[in-house]
Design a protein around this motif. Sequence first.
Motif, PDB file in Angstrom:
ATOM      1  N   UNK A 671       0.859  -1.188   0.000  1.00 49.62           N
ATOM      2  CA  UNK A 671       0.000   0.000   0.000  1.00 49.62           C
ATOM      3  C   UNK A 671       0.891   1.232   0.000  1.00 49.62           C
ATOM      4  N   UNK A 672       0.747   2.056  -1.033  1.00 49.24           N
ATOM      5  CA  UNK A 672       1.533   3.286  -1.151  1.00 49.24           C
ATOM      6  C   UNK A 672       0.665   4.441  -0.672  1.00 49.24           C
ATOM      7  N   UNK A 673       1.190   5.209   0.262  1.00 52.39           N
ATOM      8  CA  UNK A 673       0.490   6.379   0.795  1.00 52.39           C
ATOM      9  C   UNK A 673       1.317   7.628   0.521  1.00 52.39           C
ATOM     10  N   UNK A 674       0.621   8.773   0.519  1.00 54.26           N
ATOM     11  CA  UNK A 674       1.329  10.032   0.310  1.00 54.26           C
ATOM     12  C   UNK A 674       0.868  11.067   1.333  1.00 54.26           C
ATOM     13  N   UNK A 682       0.917  16.278   7.593  1.00 53.25           N
ATOM     14  CA  UNK A 682       0.601  15.388   8.700  1.00 53.25           C
ATOM     15  C   UNK A 682      -0.515  14.407   8.419  1.00 53.25           C
ATOM     16  N   UNK A 683      -1.144  14.473   7.254  1.00 52.08           N
ATOM     17  CA  UNK A 683      -2.244  13.570   6.919  1.00 52.08           C
ATOM     18  C   UNK A 683      -1.792  12.672   5.772  1.00 52.08           C
ATOM     19  N   UNK A 684      -1.882  11.370   5.976  1.00 54.86           N
ATOM     20  CA  UNK A 684      -1.459  10.407   4.955  1.00 54.86           C
ATOM     21  C   UNK A 684      -2.687   9.857   4.246  1.00 54.86           C
ATOM     22  N   UNK A 685      -2.603   9.814   2.921  1.00 57.00           N
ATOM     23  CA  UNK A 685      -3.707   9.322   2.100  1.00 57.00           C
ATOM     24  C   UNK A 685      -3.241   8.104   1.305  1.00 57.00           C
ATOM     25  N   UNK A 686      -4.179   7.168   1.097  1.00 51.20           N
ATOM     26  CA  UNK A 686      -3.870   6.026   0.241  1.00 51.20           C
ATOM     27  C   UNK A 686      -3.799   6.491  -1.209  1.00 51.20           C
ATOM     28  N   UNK A 687      -2.749   6.067  -1.918  1.00 48.20           N
ATOM     29  CA  UNK A 687      -2.561   6.476  -3.305  1.00 48.20           C
ATOM     30  C   UNK A 687      -2.783   5.311  -4.265  1.00 48.20           C
ATOM     31  N   UNK A 688      -2.133   4.193  -4.015  1.00 45.44           N
ATOM     32  CA  UNK A 688      -2.289   3.047  -4.903  1.00 45.44           C
ATOM     33  C   UNK A 688      -1.850   1.792  -4.185  1.00 45.44           C
ATOM     34  N   UNK A 689      -2.171   0.655  -4.764  1.00 43.17           N
ATOM     35  CA  UNK A 689      -1.751  -0.640  -4.248  1.00 43.17           C
ATOM     36  C   UNK A 689      -1.032  -1.390  -5.349  1.00 43.17           C
ATOM     37  N   UNK A 690      -0.023  -2.156  -4.950  1.00 39.76           N
ATOM     38  CA  UNK A 690       0.723  -2.977  -5.887  1.00 39.76           C
ATOM     39  C   UNK A 690       0.745  -4.414  -5.380  1.00 39.76           C
ATOM     40  N   UNK A 691       0.897  -5.338  -6.305  1.00 36.19           N
ATOM     41  CA  UNK A 691       0.968  -6.744  -5.920  1.00 36.19           C
ATOM     42  C   UNK A 691       2.184  -6.989  -5.032  1.00 36.19           C
ATOM     43  N   UNK A 692       2.068  -8.017  -4.211  1.00 38.43           N
ATOM     44  CA  UNK A 692       3.139  -8.303  -3.252  1.00 38.43           C
ATOM     45  C   UNK A 692       4.436  -8.731  -3.895  1.00 38.43           C
ATOM     46  N   UNK A 693       4.404  -9.081  -5.189  1.00 35.20           N
ATOM     47  CA  UNK A 693       5.642  -9.500  -5.865  1.00 35.20           C
ATOM     48  C   UNK A 693       6.372  -8.320  -6.490  1.00 35.20           C
ATOM     49  N   UNK A 694       5.765  -7.131  -6.472  1.00 34.04           N
ATOM     50  CA  UNK A 694       6.384  -5.968  -7.110  1.00 34.04           C
ATOM     51  C   UNK A 694       7.103  -5.107  -6.080  1.00 34.04           C
ATOM     52  N   UNK A 698       4.313   2.991 -10.272  1.00 33.90           N
ATOM     53  CA  UNK A 698       4.239   4.208 -11.075  1.00 33.90           C
ATOM     54  C   UNK A 698       3.141   5.087 -10.478  1.00 33.90           C
ATOM     55  N   UNK A 699       3.514   6.253  -9.999  1.00 31.99           N
ATOM     56  CA  UNK A 699       2.590   7.105  -9.263  1.00 31.99           C
ATOM     57  C   UNK A 699       2.212   8.310 -10.119  1.00 31.99           C
ATOM     58  N   UNK A 700       0.934   8.458 -10.374  1.00 34.12           N
ATOM     59  CA  UNK A 700       0.445   9.649 -11.053  1.00 34.12           C
ATOM     60  C   UNK A 700       0.240  10.747 -10.024  1.00 34.12           C
ATOM     61  N   UNK A 701       0.760  11.918 -10.319  1.00 29.70           N
ATOM     62  CA  UNK A 701       0.793  13.005  -9.345  1.00 29.70           C
ATOM     63  C   UNK A 701       0.022  14.212  -9.860  1.00 29.70           C
ATOM     64  N   UNK A 702      -0.292  15.068  -8.935  1.00 27.20           N
ATOM     65  CA  UNK A 702      -0.928  16.343  -9.252  1.00 27.20           C
ATOM     66  C   UNK A 702       0.117  17.448  -9.212  1.00 27.20           C
ATOM     67  N   UNK A 703      -0.049  18.474 -10.029  1.00 26.71           N
ATOM     68  CA  UNK A 703       0.885  19.597  -9.961  1.00 26.71           C
ATOM     69  C   UNK A 703       0.764  20.343  -8.636  1.00 26.71           C
ATOM     70  N   UNK A 704       1.807  21.100  -8.347  1.00 24.17           N
ATOM     71  CA  UNK A 704       1.820  22.026  -7.208  1.00 24.17           C
ATOM     72  C   UNK A 704       1.543  21.303  -5.890  1.00 24.17           C
ATOM     73  N   UNK A 705       2.333  20.287  -5.644  1.00 24.12           N
ATOM     74  CA  UNK A 705       2.201  19.549  -4.387  1.00 24.12           C
ATOM     75  C   UNK A 705       3.602  19.176  -3.909  1.00 24.12           C
TER      76      UNK A 705
END
Length: 1188
Positions: A671-674, A682-694, A698-705
Amino acid sequence: MDRKRKWVLSSGALLVIFLGRMTTALEVPLDLPQPPTITHQSPKDFIIDPRENILIYCEAKGKPHPSFSWTRNGTHFDVEKDSKVLMKPSSGTLVIDISGEKAEAYEGIYQCTARNEHGTAVSNNIFIRQSRSPLWSKERKEAIMVQVGVSLVLQCRPPAGLPPPIIFWMDNNFQRLPQNTRVSQALNGDLYFSNVLLDDTRNDYICYARFPHTQTIQQKQPITVKVLDMDAINETVAALYNYTNNLFVDSPSGERRPSFMAPLGRSSTQMALRGGVLELECIAEGLPTPEVSWYKESGDLPSSRMSFHNFQKTLKIADVMEADAGDYRCTAKNSLGSAHHTIKVNVKAAPFWISAPRNLILAPKETGILTCRVSGDPKPQIAWSVNGVPIEDSPKDTSRKVEDDTVILSDVQTGSSAVYQCNASNEFGYLLANAFVNVLAEAPRVLTPPNNVYQVITNNPAFLDCASFGSPIPTITWFKDSQTSILNRDPYVIHNNGTLEINVAQSLNSGKYTCIASNNLGTRENHVYLEVKEPTRILAQPEYMVVQRNRKAVFECKVKHDPTLIPTMNWLKDNGELPDDERFLVDTDSLTINEVTEEDEGTYTCVMNTTLDQDSASAMLTVVEATPTPAIVYEEPDPPTDLELTDQRERSVQLTWIPGDEHNSPTQKFLVQYEDLLHQAGVWHNLTEEEGTKTTAHLDLSPYAYYSFRVLAVNHVGYSQPSQPSRQYRTNPAAPDVNPTDVHGVGTEHNNLVISWKELTGLQSNGPGLQYKVNWRQKDVEEDWLSETVANASKYVVSGTPTFVPYEVKVQAVNDYGNGPAPEAVVGYSGEDVPMSAPESVQVLVQNGTLAEVHWEPVLTSMVRGRLQGYKVSYWRERSLHQAEAQQEEQQVLLFSGNRTDGRLPGLKPYSLYTLNIRVVNGKGEGPPSPNHNFETPEGVPGPPSFLRIKNTDMDSLTLEWGPPQDNNGRLTGYTLKYQPVNSSNELGPVEEMMFPANETTVVLADLKYSTRYKFYFNAKTIKGSGPTITEEAVTIMDEAMKSDQVDLATQGWFIGLMCAIALLILVLLIICFIKRNKGGKYPVKEKEDAHQDPEIQPMKDDDGTFGEYSDTEDHKPLKGSRTPSNGTVKRDDSDDSLVDYGEGGDGQFNEDGSFIGQYSGKKEKDTHEGNESSEAPSPVNAMNSFV
């Protein structure tokens, strides 16, 4: 068609190229007339090597090609008269042959002049100086004797060279002398000892000076240092001079507080030039060796431009700025105390450009401005020249006006071309700039080669060149596919130099583009082509592998790329080339390592390159030994480690990590959080999940962050602890990607429209300066959009609107970097007002006595003035038709929703007069009522009679009396009476029926049976039928003879006498029992108690006073006249007889005539679970005993 292909490797490189284009000065094609322009010249301060020829550069261009001349030290330098000096052909560059000559003869200040018929340009003043490396003066050095612990300075003082030499200290073996916090070299080259040790004794302290231009090194005579302790010094001096007193007793050889050796005193001053390097130095002595620290008293040290050297003794600040001025304090500290020194830094500035003059190309009759804006400290003096002559000494020109740093040229004429020089100077230097004014009348020409093909990757910016020239300056327009005109708006931007920018290129942007350059003298066009390619992406990434030694490891790397681009696959190990080993087999989409060893461990990266882009992915290989399987313990995985960010792009990044220990439970997923430190720290959000073998995502991001990432591993036991956050990754601002949602247009007043929306979140803003562009226009009306831009708001109120008309509204997000996508229009309505008119043509169709239908004509939409809610029908009963006076009842209301034209009115009362009116209802309120409309309901069945009473009941007759119904519901025609007898088993007898006129209210029924119950049914009726029935019951009186047979037993004399005799007998028995007990005799029951201790079989208890000797069978018989239960037994209670059993309260019983019979009853019943016990009649002894 021959096409010249150009592309860029990345958007970053593209941006650099583009910025370079935008900042390049305006170029005139060399085939057109133009004044000279200096293109290359030697530096202002030119130090030459006396062993080589002198080369002084001066290159220029112009049409016609310029001629060159030189001045030396302010006077004309005749090149042709000096055989040692040669000027290169078609150039102003001088080559001076100094073989056999001394270079000093050619030292001086040189200036080059380039001129043609259109003007004269001059170079900088070039100061030619010969480099020098003078010899060290001969000197004899005596040995230096010092006491242990004192400070010491070994002076170098090299000869002054040009440029200054580089100083270093070495020994006889050409080894650098070790330096540390105690021993270090100062900026002037001297060697400082904060305190000396016995180990510092040596005879080869040698200072070397290296002169960089001549590449020569000179050395000073070696210096000998002898370090002695106090006792040794005293003994030596005493032996030499027969002196008995100790020397150097007061020398500071022991531990002491720090003090500064350089600079001296408590404060000093130092000056630095803007853009240069500031070096501040503090060297302290003391024992123990002091540590030096720095801070700025008036602010923070510039961490990005600052560095410490020489063991913190030197503070170096690069690229000095005005803000670096101030007081810098250095502090030397040891265990005994500290010392401070303040260096006041003043920052001055040689002249520097704010805006250098640029070449002007003007058409006849045009106006232009030359600006020469500089700054410096002290403020520079600005002097203008024309063609190398001070402007005040040049011929007067009415079209020219000089205002300090600006020259304004108005209404220029052909032939007035010239080169203007701006010279800005102060005591620290000067700036000189040439800018020509070229007066031309030239039709446009496109300088960009035709048919260029530009290639770019999808979602990257594309720049299509259209470099042009003309005078007047041409206007650039662009067309796509030779027909679609491109405007300067999203997704296109047309820059001032003609370049067409496509912010985010998509495949639909591919095609042919035409740029047209035009002015009043003509038009030229050029065609270019854009090809938008698919990005290169790794679909199947190599995965983290744990392989046993001598086994095989296979990393997969499957790639998708644009089919028109040629890919190249490379594999790296630890960011280097793969080992040259035949065990490594590279296939088109995999890497195989046979018979792995421990040396093969590392990170393997596959890199896919095309001519336009690349993608990469990495995975680790861990080699392990085969080990016995231990007892399996399942736990949560350890958190991932070594988070790295790769493939960094504007809107995406690749995150890699190393998995932690799985603890015998395979990792199911990561589980990837940002965390966004800019908008929601101070607040962590879930961004994406990857299989346990990986191990990559690849994280898609928003500008100005400001992103930080962390990873959690999950197995069947649970989640791991979060990993340590990655380094911060900041995305650049961009125009918004989305617009506000939930856009509505609703009026709150009759003359306004409130446009509301849901604001974007901080992450959706994509950049600073988030605002909302609110657009509106009346629907189906030919008018332009009106707009207003607001910030920090979720609504906007448009005033002065017509009442309830449709509007198209849309809200677009904008920020400092552009506009969001084109928003979709939403239809809303301005505010409502109460309706202006009432429904017309109201008609009522009466269905029956309780139901009517009402019909009306709808109100015109223009009169509704709002959103139609429905029609409100108000109706009320005025009176019954058989009543003359009105008795108005409460008004009833029905709302018929929608655009109805009819409705039903239920629940009416028959034979009544009703009134109704109708109003139209919208969201603002109700309109005026329609005129009142009356209608009547027909007769119905009546209500029940108001009452039915039975009076004067006798043996065979009774009287019935009734009241008329409260609701006649018409004209009463009479009453119906039915009645029938009811026997003792509730069976009904034959029914008798009687009819009565409406005006009767009483009747006498005769010939009834005595002592019989009768049931009566009574209702009223109209011409519509009978109404509800009411019922009553009554019993006729019995015969007097039968009354006399029924004698109350409780009132008979014989019965009363019997009861008194029984009571007297009981009283005698109680007295006898009382006497016997007082004698104290032992009764058989006592013997039974002595023999049997089981309380379950003891009928007597001392505490309740019962007696067991009367348990004879006669005692089980009830007394005469007593009542027994239906089962023939009288059960004992848990306690023996008491007065409660005989009526002194409690549950005493009474017979039908009310006489008291409780004293004759047996004991109260016990619970059914005691049914097996023998029952006992109440004993007189027990009763007496209850009084004792």
